[in-house]
Design an enzyme around this catalytic site. Structure first.
Site, PDB file in Angstrom:
ATOM      1  N   ALA A  66       0.846  -1.202   0.000  1.00 34.36           N
ATOM      2  CA  ALA A  66       0.000   0.000   0.000  1.00 34.36           C
ATOM      3  C   ALA A  66       0.877   1.246   0.000  1.00 34.36           C
ATOM      4  O   ALA A  66       2.023   1.217   0.455  1.00 34.36           O
ATOM      5  CB  ALA A  66      -0.927   0.003   1.208  1.00 34.36           C
ATOM      6  N   ASP A  67       0.311   2.329  -0.497  1.00 36.84           N
ATOM      7  CA  ASP A  67       0.979   3.624  -0.451  1.00 36.84           C
ATOM      8  C   ASP A  67      -0.088   4.702  -0.349  1.00 36.84           C
ATOM      9  O   ASP A  67      -1.128   4.615  -1.004  1.00 36.84           O
ATOM     10  CB  ASP A  67       1.848   3.858  -1.682  1.00 36.84           C
ATOM     11  CG  ASP A  67       2.783   5.033  -1.476  1.00 36.84           C
ATOM     12  OD1 ASP A  67       3.780   4.863  -0.745  1.00 36.84           O
ATOM     13  OD2 ASP A  67       2.516   6.122  -2.014  1.00 36.84           O
TER      14      ASP A  67
END
Length: 187
Positions: A66-67
């Site tokens: 995730a970012d």
């Protein structure tokens, strides 16, 4: 189902618990390089995929990367590089609305041949922040590892309102991922 979280973020660790999956943490060592000229949702999806892929290359199982970024006036705002940068960012966001976008990538399958890539967006409205409050908050060091130089969960009266997923603003869209993990379990 067991999931490998490709993140060292303590906030993401807490959030993934809410999905109900069993998980372990193996932080990604991928260099976070992506083209900032891309639309923000594509940018975070690419970084999430890069992080998940770097871990999936070394271990079997389902991997989540995730970012998260803040987008303000068309500009992607990541983590602050300095105390001064954090102060400047918080002053820019004070009293205004911005978007928080989290990209995610789930890599799974016997040979990691399957991927689910997406993103979640939330609108965040800031309170009017005094210079004193900004200085006090930045002095805690809390903003230094967060996109947009703030954490809604940090205990300071920064955010007035969130339209959309609060967990997304913290760093992981729990609602989306809960559905994805259910879909994968039923495949």
């Amino acid at each position: 189902m067991k999931v490998i979280l490709a993140s060292a973020s303590p906030r993401r660790r807490e959030l993934i618990k809410q999905t109900g999956v069993d998980f372990t943490v193996i932080p990604s060592d991928a260099e976070e390089i992506a083209d900032r000229s891309l639309p923000p949702h594509i940018y975070v999806e690419r970084l999430a995929e890069l992080k998940a892929s770097s871990v999936a290359a070394n271990v079997p199982g389902t991997v989540l990367g995730a970012d998260t970024v803040v987008v303000f006036e068309g500009e992607i705002i990541g983590k602050p590089s300095s105390r001064e940068c954090a102060v400047k960012t918080l002053k820019r966001l004070s009293g205004k609305c911005h978007m928080v976008i989290t990209g995610y990538c789930v890599i799974y399958g016997e040979n990691h041949e399957k991927r689910k890539v997406g993103h979640a967006e939330s609108k965040v409205y800031f309170n009017d922040l005094s210079n004193e409050m900004i200085e006090e908050y930045v002095a805690t060091g809390l903003p230094m590892d967060k996109a947009g130089s703030y954490g809604v969960q940090d205990g300071f009266p920064i955010v007035a309102k969130v339209d959309g997923s609060l967990s997304n603003v913290i760093g992981l869209p729990v609602e989306d991922l809960t559905e994805i993990f259910k879909e994968i379990a039923n495949e």
